[in-house]
Design a protein around this motif. Structure first.
Motif, mmCIF file in Angstrom:
data_model
loop_
_atom_site.group_PDB
_atom_site.id
_atom_site.type_symbol
_atom_site.label_atom_id
_atom_site.label_comp_id
_atom_site.label_asym_id
_atom_site.label_seq_id
_atom_site.Cartn_x
_atom_site.Cartn_y
_atom_site.Cartn_z
ATOM 1 N N GLY A 135 0.812 -1.219 0.000
ATOM 2 C CA GLY A 135 0.000 0.000 0.000
ATOM 3 C C GLY A 135 0.845 1.269 0.000
ATOM 4 N N ASP A 136 2.142 1.139 0.331
ATOM 5 C CA ASP A 136 3.038 2.308 0.346
ATOM 6 C C ASP A 136 3.686 2.522 -1.019
ATOM 7 O OD1 ASP A 136 2.439 2.632 2.993
ATOM 8 O OD2 ASP A 136 4.329 1.804 3.747
ATOM 9 N N ALA A 137 4.241 3.716 -1.203
ATOM 10 C CA ALA A 137 4.952 4.045 -2.438
ATOM 11 C C ALA A 137 6.276 3.292 -2.487
ATOM 12 C CB ALA A 137 5.203 5.542 -2.522
ATOM 13 N N VAL A 138 6.650 2.868 -3.695
ATOM 14 C CA VAL A 138 7.894 2.128 -3.887
ATOM 15 C C VAL A 138 8.540 2.570 -5.197
ATOM 16 C CG1 VAL A 138 6.825 0.161 -5.082
ATOM 17 C CG2 VAL A 138 8.928 -0.185 -3.802
ATOM 18 N N SER A 139 9.865 2.507 -5.233
ATOM 19 C CA SER A 139 10.610 2.868 -6.434
ATOM 20 C C SER A 139 11.701 1.829 -6.652
ATOM 21 C CB SER A 139 11.214 4.267 -6.256
ATOM 22 O OG SER A 139 11.795 4.697 -7.460
ATOM 23 N N LEU A 140 11.728 1.205 -7.832
ATOM 24 C CA LEU A 140 12.696 0.148 -8.126
ATOM 25 C C LEU A 140 13.392 0.381 -9.457
ATOM 26 C CD1 LEU A 140 10.646 -3.091 -7.284
ATOM 27 C CD2 LEU A 140 12.381 -2.006 -5.856
ATOM 28 N N PHE A 141 14.670 0.019 -9.506
ATOM 29 C CA PHE A 141 15.379 -0.071 -10.782
ATOM 30 C C PHE A 141 14.964 -1.401 -11.397
ATOM 31 C CE2 PHE A 141 17.999 2.712 -8.230
ATOM 32 C CZ PHE A 141 18.292 3.735 -9.127
ATOM 33 N N THR A 142 14.759 -1.435 -12.703
ATOM 34 C CA THR A 142 14.259 -2.661 -13.317
ATOM 35 C C THR A 142 15.098 -3.099 -14.507
ATOM 36 O OG1 THR A 142 12.723 -1.410 -14.701
ATOM 37 C CG2 THR A 142 11.865 -2.244 -12.614
ATOM 38 N N HIS A 143 14.972 -4.378 -14.803
ATOM 39 C CA HIS A 143 15.581 -4.972 -15.998
ATOM 40 C C HIS A 143 14.479 -5.764 -16.682
ATOM 41 C CE1 HIS A 143 18.601 -6.826 -18.590
ATOM 42 N NE2 HIS A 143 17.938 -7.953 -18.407
ATOM 43 N N MET A 144 14.281 -5.512 -17.963
ATOM 44 C CA MET A 144 13.206 -6.172 -18.704
ATOM 45 C C MET A 144 13.794 -7.184 -19.677
ATOM 46 S SD MET A 144 10.188 -4.336 -20.862
ATOM 47 C CE MET A 144 8.810 -5.252 -21.494
ATOM 48 N N ALA A 195 7.250 -14.608 -23.486
ATOM 49 C CA ALA A 195 7.007 -13.843 -22.253
ATOM 50 C C ALA A 195 7.755 -12.515 -22.249
ATOM 51 C CB ALA A 195 7.456 -14.663 -21.044
ATOM 52 N N GLN A 196 7.232 -11.578 -21.459
ATOM 53 C CA GLN A 196 7.924 -10.323 -21.156
ATOM 54 C C GLN A 196 8.079 -10.301 -19.642
ATOM 55 O OE1 GLN A 196 6.186 -6.826 -22.917
ATOM 56 N NE2 GLN A 196 5.748 -7.892 -24.838
ATOM 57 N N LEU A 197 9.313 -10.328 -19.190
ATOM 58 C CA LEU A 197 9.588 -10.461 -17.759
ATOM 59 C C LEU A 197 10.268 -9.215 -17.227
ATOM 60 C CD1 LEU A 197 11.023 -14.068 -18.068
ATOM 61 C CD2 LEU A 197 8.716 -13.456 -17.341
ATOM 62 N N LEU A 198 9.890 -8.835 -16.011
ATOM 63 C CA LEU A 198 10.439 -7.636 -15.391
ATOM 64 C C LEU A 198 11.055 -8.025 -14.046
ATOM 65 C CD1 LEU A 198 10.503 -4.660 -16.259
ATOM 66 C CD2 LEU A 198 8.407 -4.314 -14.969
ATOM 67 N N TYR A 199 12.283 -7.566 -13.818
ATOM 68 C CA TYR A 199 12.999 -7.840 -12.574
ATOM 69 C C TYR A 199 13.275 -6.508 -11.896
ATOM 70 C CZ TYR A 199 13.510 -12.351 -14.804
ATOM 71 O OH TYR A 199 13.228 -13.536 -15.421
ATOM 72 N N GLY A 200 13.067 -6.452 -10.575
ATOM 73 C CA GLY A 200 13.212 -5.192 -9.844
ATOM 74 C C GLY A 200 14.277 -5.268 -8.761
ATOM 75 N N PHE A 201 14.938 -4.111 -8.534
ATOM 76 C CA PHE A 201 16.052 -4.045 -7.591
ATOM 77 C C PHE A 201 16.014 -2.736 -6.810
ATOM 78 C CE2 PHE A 201 16.996 -6.372 -11.398
ATOM 79 C CZ PHE A 201 17.364 -7.611 -10.903
ATOM 80 N N ALA A 202 16.371 -2.819 -5.531
ATOM 81 C CA ALA A 202 16.355 -1.630 -4.673
ATOM 82 C C ALA A 202 17.427 -0.626 -5.066
ATOM 83 C CB ALA A 202 16.538 -2.044 -3.216
ATOM 84 N N THR A 203 18.547 -1.115 -5.612
ATOM 85 C CA THR A 203 19.642 -0.214 -5.982
ATOM 86 C C THR A 203 20.098 -0.478 -7.411
ATOM 87 O OG1 THR A 203 21.411 -1.713 -5.268
ATOM 88 C CG2 THR A 203 20.494 -0.225 -3.579
ATOM 89 N N ARG A 204 20.721 0.519 -7.982
ATOM 90 C CA ARG A 204 21.287 0.385 -9.323
ATOM 91 C C ARG A 204 22.397 -0.681 -9.328
ATOM 92 N NH1 ARG A 204 21.176 4.110 -13.451
ATOM 93 N NH2 ARG A 204 20.500 5.740 -12.016
ATOM 94 N N THR A 205 23.152 -0.756 -8.225
ATOM 95 C CA THR A 205 24.239 -1.731 -8.134
ATOM 96 C C THR A 205 23.711 -3.152 -8.227
ATOM 97 O OG1 THR A 205 25.595 -0.248 -6.824
ATOM 98 C CG2 THR A 205 26.123 -2.578 -6.678
ATOM 99 N N GLU A 206 22.605 -3.441 -7.517
ATOM 100 C CA GLU A 206 22.010 -4.777 -7.600
ATOM 101 C C GLU A 206 21.614 -5.095 -9.034
ATOM 102 O OE1 GLU A 206 18.726 -4.977 -4.851
ATOM 103 O OE2 GLU A 206 19.955 -6.022 -3.379
ATOM 104 N N ARG A 207 21.026 -4.117 -9.708
ATOM 105 C CA ARG A 207 20.629 -4.342 -11.105
ATOM 106 C C ARG A 207 21.857 -4.587 -11.980
ATOM 107 N NH1 ARG A 207 17.670 0.268 -14.494
ATOM 108 N NH2 ARG A 207 19.774 1.139 -14.332
ATOM 109 N N ASP A 208 22.919 -3.811 -11.762
ATOM 110 C CA ASP A 208 24.152 -3.993 -12.542
ATOM 111 C C ASP A 208 24.742 -5.385 -12.306
ATOM 112 O OD1 ASP A 208 23.833 -1.437 -13.512
ATOM 113 O OD2 ASP A 208 25.386 -0.545 -12.242
ATOM 114 N N LEU A 209 24.707 -5.839 -11.051
ATOM 115 C CA LEU A 209 25.202 -7.183 -10.738
ATOM 116 C C LEU A 209 24.351 -8.248 -11.427
ATOM 117 C CD1 LEU A 209 26.092 -6.880 -6.954
ATOM 118 C CD2 LEU A 209 27.670 -7.411 -8.809
#
Length: 197
Positions: free
Chosen positions: A42-51, A57-71
């Motif tokens: 119910g709260d606001a959230v912001s994620l870096f994503t990789h599609m 299929a079209q799949l979306l992956y979300g990460f709290a930080t840009r570093t996690e997404r880069d990894l």
């Protein structure tokens, strides 16, 4: 491609999330390291994503930080590492712990992640050594460049990681330790320091 999502967190059923962005509910898979830091439903959230767009299929992956997404992006480029295994690695190791395991060639630590065997751990070290430290640090003060570990200090670090301490705890315990310290003496000193913390 979708690189970032900001909206309301509708569902949290690890590893899947549903985020409402302007009336559209996006299904996003995320590692546990991201899920642990998410706000309440119910709260606001912001994620870096990789599609990932596939034929079926079209799949979306979300990460709290840009570093996690880069990894994540670095991991899925490795032969034999798909998105599910990459998420398992990021769920089992924090980004800084992964960086230390790669830098110190700690294949035993990597192999403890579910779905990672000895050969896969060796391939991770081979493919990522020298690459992870060059990634930008994450917001929140996460540093990916592994500490300089040489001589006795390196062996003490390996021992602390094998005992289950994370890289941050180990670094704190070893901050005043001489590089050429006797390993058994170093472990005793580090454990005393950790007991005080």
């Amino acid at each position: 491609m979708i690189g970032h999502l900001t909206g309301k967190l509708l569902e949290k059923q690890p590893p899947q999330l549903v985020i409402n962005v302007a009336g559209v509910g996006y299904e996003v898979d995320a590692p546990m390291s991201t899920i642990y830091v998410l706000p309440h439903v119910g709260d606001a959230v912001s994620l870096f994503t990789h599609m990932v767009v596939r034929e079926d299929a079209q799949l979306l992956y979300g990460f709290a930080t840009r570093t996690e997404r880069d990894l994540f992006r670095a991991l899925i480029k490795i032969t034999g590492i798909g998105a599910k295994i990459a998420l398992a690695i990021l769920s089992g190791l924090q980004a800084d712990e992964l960086a230390v395991a790669i830098a110190t060639e700690d294949t035993a630590r990597l192999a403890r992640v579910p779905g990672i065997g000895k050969k896969t751990a060796e391939r991770l070290v081979l493919e990522l050594k020298g690459k992870i430290g060059s990634m930008p640090a994450a917001t929140g003060g996460l540093k990916l460049a592994a500490p300089e570990v040489t001589g006795g200090r390196g062996d003490v670090l390996h021992a602390l990681l094998a005992l289950g301490y994370n890289e941050k705890e180990a670094a704190h315990a070893m901050k005043d330790m001489a590089a050429d310290i006797d390993v058994s003496q170093g472990i005793k000193l580090a454990l005393k320091q950790l007991a005080r913390a």
